[in-house]
Design a protein around this motif. Sequence first.
Motif, PDB file in Angstrom:
ATOM      1  N   ALA A  15       6.148  12.724   4.411  1.00 38.21           N
ATOM      2  CA  ALA A  15       4.847  13.637   4.305  1.00 38.21           C
ATOM      3  C   ALA A  15       5.452  14.418   2.974  1.00 38.21           C
ATOM      4  CB  ALA A  15       4.810  13.624   5.981  1.00 38.21           C
ATOM      5  N   CYS A  16       6.396  14.132   2.955  1.00 38.41           N
ATOM      6  CA  CYS A  16       7.343  15.117   1.953  1.00 38.41           C
ATOM      7  C   CYS A  16       6.651  14.659   0.394  1.00 38.41           C
ATOM      8  CB  CYS A  16       8.492  15.747   1.730  1.00 38.41           C
ATOM      9  SG  CYS A  16       9.262  15.948   2.953  1.00 38.41           S
ATOM     10  N   ALA A  17       7.146  13.523   0.529  1.00 36.00           N
ATOM     11  CA  ALA A  17       6.698  12.420  -1.264  1.00 36.00           C
ATOM     12  C   ALA A  17       5.228  12.719  -1.265  1.00 36.00           C
ATOM     13  CB  ALA A  17       7.002  11.188  -0.873  1.00 36.00           C
ATOM     14  N   LEU A  18       4.367  12.410   0.109  1.00 34.32           N
ATOM     15  CA  LEU A  18       2.731  12.547  -0.044  1.00 34.32           C
ATOM     16  C   LEU A  18       2.408  13.682  -0.784  1.00 34.32           C
ATOM     17  CD1 LEU A  18       1.449  10.857   2.643  1.00 34.32           C
ATOM     18  CD2 LEU A  18      -0.148  10.525   0.620  1.00 34.32           C
ATOM     19  N   ALA A  19       3.150  15.156   0.260  1.00 35.40           N
ATOM     20  CA  ALA A  19       2.988  16.705  -0.078  1.00 35.40           C
ATOM     21  C   ALA A  19       2.838  16.700  -2.077  1.00 35.40           C
ATOM     22  CB  ALA A  19       3.204  17.045   0.638  1.00 35.40           C
ATOM     23  N   LEU A  20       3.974  16.072  -2.555  1.00 36.67           N
ATOM     24  CA  LEU A  20       4.475  16.296  -3.652  1.00 36.67           C
ATOM     25  C   LEU A  20       3.821  15.641  -4.727  1.00 36.67           C
ATOM     26  CD1 LEU A  20       8.677  16.222  -3.006  1.00 36.67           C
ATOM     27  CD2 LEU A  20       7.100  18.006  -3.540  1.00 36.67           C
ATOM     28  N   LEU A  58       8.264   1.214   2.311  1.00 38.53           N
ATOM     29  CA  LEU A  58       7.977   2.085   0.763  1.00 38.53           C
ATOM     30  C   LEU A  58       6.817   1.704   0.457  1.00 38.53           C
ATOM     31  CD1 LEU A  58      11.742   2.089  -0.602  1.00 38.53           C
ATOM     32  CD2 LEU A  58      10.048   3.805   0.483  1.00 38.53           C
ATOM     33  N   GLN A  59       6.581  -0.021   0.633  1.00 39.59           N
ATOM     34  CA  GLN A  59       5.249  -0.096  -0.883  1.00 39.59           C
ATOM     35  C   GLN A  59       3.490   0.025   0.151  1.00 39.59           C
ATOM     36  OE1 GLN A  59       4.761  -1.785  -3.438  1.00 39.59           O
ATOM     37  NE2 GLN A  59       6.856  -2.278  -3.823  1.00 39.59           N
ATOM     38  N   ALA A  60       4.229   0.670   1.548  1.00 47.07           N
ATOM     39  CA  ALA A  60       2.451   1.177   2.231  1.00 47.07           C
ATOM     40  C   ALA A  60       2.499   2.529   2.089  1.00 47.07           C
ATOM     41  CB  ALA A  60       3.025   0.672   4.059  1.00 47.07           C
ATOM     42  N   VAL A  61       3.769   3.604   1.890  1.00 41.49           N
ATOM     43  CA  VAL A  61       3.570   4.910   1.234  1.00 41.49           C
ATOM     44  C   VAL A  61       3.261   4.714   0.208  1.00 41.49           C
ATOM     45  CG1 VAL A  61       5.282   7.084   0.920  1.00 41.49           C
ATOM     46  CG2 VAL A  61       6.067   5.173   3.361  1.00 41.49           C
ATOM     47  N   ALA A  62       3.498   3.540  -1.203  1.00 40.86           N
ATOM     48  CA  ALA A  62       3.061   4.075  -2.599  1.00 40.86           C
ATOM     49  C   ALA A  62       1.523   3.469  -2.329  1.00 40.86           C
ATOM     50  CB  ALA A  62       3.843   2.897  -3.123  1.00 40.86           C
ATOM     51  N   ALA A  63       0.899   3.319  -1.310  1.00 41.09           N
ATOM     52  CA  ALA A  63      -0.414   2.746  -2.116  1.00 41.09           C
ATOM     53  C   ALA A  63      -0.779   4.030  -0.896  1.00 41.09           C
ATOM     54  CB  ALA A  63      -0.423   1.155  -0.159  1.00 41.09           C
ATOM     55  N   GLU A  64      -0.289   4.396   0.104  1.00 33.71           N
ATOM     56  CA  GLU A  64      -0.929   5.522   0.245  1.00 33.71           C
ATOM     57  C   GLU A  64      -1.172   7.079  -0.654  1.00 33.71           C
ATOM     58  OE1 GLU A  64       0.108   7.386   4.871  1.00 33.71           O
ATOM     59  OE2 GLU A  64       1.447   6.415   4.411  1.00 33.71           O
ATOM     60  N   ILE A  65       0.230   7.020  -1.646  1.00 36.38           N
ATOM     61  CA  ILE A  65       0.309   7.911  -2.477  1.00 36.38           C
ATOM     62  C   ILE A  65      -0.834   7.247  -3.271  1.00 36.38           C
ATOM     63  CG2 ILE A  65       1.153   9.126  -4.338  1.00 36.38           C
ATOM     64  CD1 ILE A  65       3.994   8.681  -2.398  1.00 36.38           C
ATOM     65  N   ALA A  66      -1.251   6.016  -3.488  1.00 34.33           N
ATOM     66  CA  ALA A  66      -2.086   5.617  -4.982  1.00 34.33           C
ATOM     67  C   ALA A  66      -3.651   6.074  -4.122  1.00 34.33           C
ATOM     68  CB  ALA A  66      -2.474   4.226  -5.289  1.00 34.33           C
ATOM     69  N   ALA A  67      -3.643   5.898  -3.137  1.00 36.80           N
ATOM     70  CA  ALA A  67      -4.804   6.231  -2.331  1.00 36.80           C
ATOM     71  C   ALA A  67      -5.503   7.473  -2.698  1.00 36.80           C
ATOM     72  CB  ALA A  67      -5.168   5.365  -0.841  1.00 36.80           C
ATOM     73  N   ALA A  68      -4.445   8.151  -2.205  1.00 38.97           N
ATOM     74  CA  ALA A  68      -4.804  10.108  -2.846  1.00 38.97           C
ATOM     75  C   ALA A  68      -4.584  10.400  -4.048  1.00 38.97           C
ATOM     76  CB  ALA A  68      -3.568  10.766  -1.656  1.00 38.97           C
ATOM     77  N   GLY A  69      -4.379   9.084  -4.986  1.00 36.82           N
ATOM     78  CA  GLY A  69      -4.690   9.539  -6.303  1.00 36.82           C
ATOM     79  C   GLY A  69      -3.611   9.822  -6.745  1.00 36.82           C
ATOM     80  N   GLY A  70      -2.498   9.804  -6.460  1.00 32.17           N
ATOM     81  CA  GLY A  70      -1.322   9.987  -6.847  1.00 32.17           C
ATOM     82  C   GLY A  70      -0.671   9.112  -7.646  1.00 32.17           C
ATOM     83  N   ALA A  71       0.677   9.252  -8.123  1.00 31.44           N
ATOM     84  CA  ALA A  71       1.723   8.279  -8.463  1.00 31.44           C
ATOM     85  C   ALA A  71       3.039   8.341  -8.052  1.00 31.44           C
ATOM     86  CB  ALA A  71       1.538   8.723  -9.533  1.00 31.44           C
ATOM     87  N   ALA A  72       3.304   7.124  -7.383  1.00 28.12           N
ATOM     88  CA  ALA A  72       4.285   6.676  -7.060  1.00 28.12           C
ATOM     89  C   ALA A  72       5.385   5.293  -7.576  1.00 28.12           C
ATOM     90  CB  ALA A  72       4.577   6.428  -5.590  1.00 28.12           C
ATOM     91  N   GLU A  73       6.774   4.977  -7.877  1.00 27.47           N
ATOM     92  CA  GLU A  73       7.948   4.940  -7.812  1.00 27.47           C
ATOM     93  C   GLU A  73       8.269   4.077  -6.191  1.00 27.47           C
ATOM     94  OE1 GLU A  73       7.637   2.475 -10.585  1.00 27.47           O
ATOM     95  OE2 GLU A  73       6.707   3.465 -12.090  1.00 27.47           O
ATOM     96  N   THR A  74       8.702   2.803  -6.138  1.00 30.01           N
ATOM     97  CA  THR A  74       9.743   2.988  -4.998  1.00 30.01           C
ATOM     98  C   THR A  74      11.041   2.301  -5.069  1.00 30.01           C
ATOM     99  OG1 THR A  74       8.807  -0.059  -5.109  1.00 30.01           O
ATOM    100  CG2 THR A  74       7.237   1.975  -3.559  1.00 30.01           C
ATOM    101  N   PHE A  75      11.233   2.608  -4.775  1.00 30.88           N
ATOM    102  CA  PHE A  75      13.166   2.302  -5.250  1.00 30.88           C
ATOM    103  C   PHE A  75      14.359   2.304  -3.187  1.00 30.88           C
ATOM    104  CE2 PHE A  75      11.741   5.557  -7.736  1.00 30.88           C
ATOM    105  CZ  PHE A  75      12.482   5.059  -9.376  1.00 30.88           C
ATOM    106  N   VAL A  76      14.264   0.626  -3.684  1.00 36.33           N
ATOM    107  CA  VAL A  76      15.176   0.349  -2.470  1.00 36.33           C
ATOM    108  C   VAL A  76      16.711   1.236  -2.704  1.00 36.33           C
ATOM    109  CG1 VAL A  76      16.467  -1.436  -1.366  1.00 36.33           C
ATOM    110  CG2 VAL A  76      14.340  -1.533  -2.078  1.00 36.33           C
ATOM    111  N   LEU A  77      16.917   1.952  -2.036  1.00 34.72           N
ATOM    112  CA  LEU A  77      18.082   2.432  -1.612  1.00 34.72           C
ATOM    113  C   LEU A  77      19.039   2.688  -0.049  1.00 34.72           C
ATOM    114  CD1 LEU A  77      20.255   4.800  -2.858  1.00 34.72           C
ATOM    115  CD2 LEU A  77      18.303   6.713  -1.986  1.00 34.72           C
ATOM    116  N   ASP A  78      20.012   2.592  -0.126  1.00 36.91           N
ATOM    117  CA  ASP A  78      21.026   2.722   0.833  1.00 36.91           C
ATOM    118  C   ASP A  78      22.004   3.627   0.933  1.00 36.91           C
ATOM    119  OD1 ASP A  78      22.878   3.486   3.385  1.00 36.91           O
ATOM    120  OD2 ASP A  78      23.237   0.710   2.938  1.00 36.91           O
TER     121      ASP A  78
END
Length: 248
Positions: free
Chosen positions: A22-27, A44-64
């Motif tokens: 939710a924070c990522a989408l809002a930002l 992460l890919q699914a969230v990136a797709a949601e952000i793109a669909a909302a007109g935003g820009a996202a990069e995914t990073f696999v992080l532990d």
Amino acid sequence: MTQSLEGKNALVTGASQGIGRACALALAKAGAKVGIAARNAGKLQAVAAEIAAAGGAAETFVLDVSSEESIKAVAKEALARLGTVHILVNNAGITRDMLLLRMKRSDWDDVLQTNLTGTFLLTQALVSGMMKARWGRIINISSVVGETGQAGQANYSASKAGMIGFTKSVARELASRGITANAVAPGYIETAMTAVLDEKQRDAMLGQIPLGRPGTDDDIAAAVRFLASDEAGYITGHVLDVNGGMYM
Ligand code: NAP
């Protein structure tokens, strides 16, 4: 749609679901380019797709965030793929609830390593870019139980209280560089983390909330988006309670 974060790059940990998503989408909706980081690449890919669909820009990073090696690698990768990270949201977190007498050393270590040490290491790895930019926002997702304590959560409460002390110290160190550091302390928010509570526990939590409802991930995201904005530039070292009045 406001575009107040246009030109800013953000990195949100634990962004594969729940509050981080939710924070990522809002930002992103506010105009920031957002790096979304967590362990689960598919989510992460699914969230990136949601952000793109909302007109935003996202990069995914696999992080532990429990791995120093992973943090160092992702910090480097984020600089290469996003540029300077202006807004860091340390949100990744876990619970390993158990009463004190039965708590295993590994339950303590895992929670402190992920929630607190991860926050320290990632902040340390990214702060020099903010210093050079003379503008930065560090936003740490703590918890109401970091302020009140909670039976069965000595490890988690200690990690979240530790995040508050960390936030205030960093706020003092970095203020002269135009960087603010604040904590958000959510109350009872309906996400996967709290879905494990049974009906009785849920009712007990609701009974402590004057506003009479559980919080949503969007309630937290709104606070984070505000703290990330220029409008919040004179707020630092603050703990913003977003808890429906559960603790005041
Ligand atoms: P959640 O749905 O369980 O999400 C936790 C997120 O953290 C997931 O995206 C998970 O992604 C990520 N994560 C966990 N361990 C990680 C690791 N080692 N490295 C990288 N990412 C990791 O929980 P949530 O409710 O959204 O919680 C988000 C934050 O809010 C946490 O810090 C939590 O303590 C805090 N909080 C929540 C509440 C609440 O009521 N829900 C209340 C107060 C505070 P992967 O599994 O893909 O890595």
